[in-house]
Design a protein around this motif. Structure first.
Motif, PDB file in Angstrom:
ATOM      1  N   ALA A  49       0.833  -1.202   0.000  1.00 46.94           N
ATOM      2  CA  ALA A  49       0.000   0.000   0.000  1.00 46.94           C
ATOM      3  C   ALA A  49       0.866   1.250   0.000  1.00 46.94           C
ATOM      4  CB  ALA A  49      -0.933  -0.001   1.218  1.00 46.94           C
ATOM      5  N   GLN A  50       1.959   1.229   0.747  1.00 47.04           N
ATOM      6  CA  GLN A  50       2.858   2.382   0.769  1.00 47.04           C
ATOM      7  C   GLN A  50       3.500   2.586  -0.602  1.00 47.04           C
ATOM      8  OE1 GLN A  50       5.401   1.260   4.040  1.00 47.04           O
ATOM      9  NE2 GLN A  50       4.187   2.406   5.542  1.00 47.04           N
ATOM     10  N   ARG A  55       3.634   5.595  -5.680  1.00 45.67           N
ATOM     11  CA  ARG A  55       3.496   5.606  -7.143  1.00 45.67           C
ATOM     12  C   ARG A  55       2.408   6.586  -7.569  1.00 45.67           C
ATOM     13  NH1 ARG A  55       0.430   3.994 -11.015  1.00 45.67           N
ATOM     14  NH2 ARG A  55      -1.070   2.965  -9.687  1.00 45.67           N
ATOM     15  N   LEU A  56       1.279   6.549  -6.887  1.00 46.05           N
ATOM     16  CA  LEU A  56       0.173   7.446  -7.225  1.00 46.05           C
ATOM     17  C   LEU A  56       0.538   8.906  -6.968  1.00 46.05           C
ATOM     18  CD1 LEU A  56      -2.852   5.401  -5.830  1.00 46.05           C
ATOM     19  CD2 LEU A  56      -2.286   5.810  -8.238  1.00 46.05           C
ATOM     20  N   LEU A  57       1.246   9.145  -5.877  1.00 43.04           N
ATOM     21  CA  LEU A  57       1.671  10.506  -5.555  1.00 43.04           C
ATOM     22  C   LEU A  57       2.650  11.028  -6.609  1.00 43.04           C
ATOM     23  CD1 LEU A  57       1.524  12.854  -3.583  1.00 43.04           C
ATOM     24  CD2 LEU A  57       3.365  11.788  -2.279  1.00 43.04           C
ATOM     25  N   GLU A  58       3.589  10.187  -7.021  1.00 43.15           N
ATOM     26  CA  GLU A  58       4.545  10.591  -8.051  1.00 43.15           C
ATOM     27  C   GLU A  58       3.827  10.869  -9.372  1.00 43.15           C
ATOM     28  OE1 GLU A  58       7.382   7.410  -8.042  1.00 43.15           O
ATOM     29  OE2 GLU A  58       8.465   8.220  -6.303  1.00 43.15           O
ATOM     30  N   ALA A  59       2.849  10.040  -9.720  1.00 44.81           N
ATOM     31  CA  ALA A  59       2.086  10.252 -10.955  1.00 44.81           C
ATOM     32  C   ALA A  59       1.315  11.564 -10.883  1.00 44.81           C
ATOM     33  CB  ALA A  59       1.137   9.075 -11.204  1.00 44.81           C
ATOM     34  N   ALA A  60       0.721  11.840  -9.730  1.00 42.95           N
ATOM     35  CA  ALA A  60      -0.024  13.089  -9.565  1.00 42.95           C
ATOM     36  C   ALA A  60       0.909  14.289  -9.655  1.00 42.95           C
ATOM     37  CB  ALA A  60      -0.758  13.088  -8.225  1.00 42.95           C
ATOM     38  N   GLU A  61       2.095  14.171  -9.068  1.00 43.65           N
ATOM     39  CA  GLU A  61       3.069  15.260  -9.144  1.00 43.65           C
ATOM     40  C   GLU A  61       3.519  15.493 -10.588  1.00 43.65           C
ATOM     41  OE1 GLU A  61       6.038  13.990  -6.331  1.00 43.65           O
ATOM     42  OE2 GLU A  61       5.011  14.981  -4.654  1.00 43.65           O
ATOM     43  N   GLU A  62       3.717  14.413 -11.336  1.00 47.13           N
ATOM     44  CA  GLU A  62       4.102  14.541 -12.742  1.00 47.13           C
ATOM     45  C   GLU A  62       2.995  15.225 -13.545  1.00 47.13           C
ATOM     46  OE1 GLU A  62       5.172  10.676 -14.213  1.00 47.13           O
ATOM     47  OE2 GLU A  62       6.885  10.511 -12.845  1.00 47.13           O
ATOM     48  N   GLN A  63       1.750  14.840 -13.285  1.00 48.44           N
ATOM     49  CA  GLN A  63       0.622  15.474 -13.990  1.00 48.44           C
ATOM     50  C   GLN A  63       0.530  16.950 -13.623  1.00 48.44           C
ATOM     51  OE1 GLN A  63      -2.772  13.123 -12.874  1.00 48.44           O
ATOM     52  NE2 GLN A  63      -2.435  11.617 -14.494  1.00 48.44           N
ATOM     53  N   ALA A  64       0.727  17.254 -12.358  1.00 52.58           N
ATOM     54  CA  ALA A  64       0.662  18.653 -11.918  1.00 52.58           C
ATOM     55  C   ALA A  64       1.778  19.460 -12.573  1.00 52.58           C
ATOM     56  CB  ALA A  64       0.761  18.730 -10.397  1.00 52.58           C
ATOM     57  N   GLU A  65       2.963  18.893 -12.663  1.00 55.28           N
ATOM     58  CA  GLU A  65       4.091  19.584 -13.291  1.00 55.28           C
ATOM     59  C   GLU A  65       3.811  19.814 -14.776  1.00 55.28           C
ATOM     60  OE1 GLU A  65       7.629  21.560 -13.765  1.00 55.28           O
ATOM     61  OE2 GLU A  65       6.674  20.978 -11.891  1.00 55.28           O
ATOM     62  N   ALA A  66       3.261  18.819 -15.453  1.00 54.38           N
ATOM     63  CA  ALA A  66       2.932  18.968 -16.873  1.00 54.38           C
ATOM     64  C   ALA A  66       1.877  20.059 -17.058  1.00 54.38           C
ATOM     65  CB  ALA A  66       2.432  17.637 -17.443  1.00 54.38           C
ATOM     66  N   HIS A  67       0.873  20.071 -16.196  1.00 53.47           N
ATOM     67  CA  HIS A  67      -0.175  21.100 -16.275  1.00 53.47           C
ATOM     68  C   HIS A  67       0.423  22.476 -16.013  1.00 53.47           C
ATOM     69  CE1 HIS A  67      -4.116  22.896 -16.083  1.00 53.47           C
ATOM     70  NE2 HIS A  67      -3.820  23.402 -14.897  1.00 53.47           N
TER      71      HIS A  67
END
Length: 104
Positions: A49-50, A55-67
């Motif tokens: 779970a950790q 992984r989900l947090l990193e993906a969200a950060e990548e999406q936020a950076e792209a946006h």
């Protein structure tokens, strides 16, 4: 009761007591193994779970950076367009000001 009957009953009681002790020991061992395995499984799934959370947090950060980069690029483009329009109108505005001053 005969002595033989008493001996048989005593032996049966002893065997029953031994069997009960063995069963208790086996039950405690099973409970101990189950507790140990459940702890191992809990640790395993906690780590999973950790890792998934990371992984989900990193993906969200990548999406936020792209946006953020897309918004920044559009903002820079809009600013450059406004600056270009302002520069193109500057000569006309300066001419109108000079004309008003000269013609009074």
């Amino acid at each position: 009761m005969s002595l033989e009957s008493i001996r048989i009953i005593t032996e049966a009681e002893t065997r029953a007591s031994e069997n009960l002790e063995k069963a208790g020991a086996q039950a405690r061992a099973v409970i101990g193994d189950a507790a140990s395995k459940s702890k191992e499984l809990a640790d395993k799934y906690r780590k999973m779970a950790q890792a998934e959370n990371k992984r989900l947090l990193e993906a969200a950060e990548e999406q936020a950076e792209a946006h953020k980069q897309a918004v920044l690029a559009k903002t820079v483009s809009d600013c450059e367009m406004l600056e270009s329009k302002a520069k193109s109108r500057l000569e006309t505005a300066a001419g109108l000001i000079v004309e008003r001053i000269v013609n009074g």
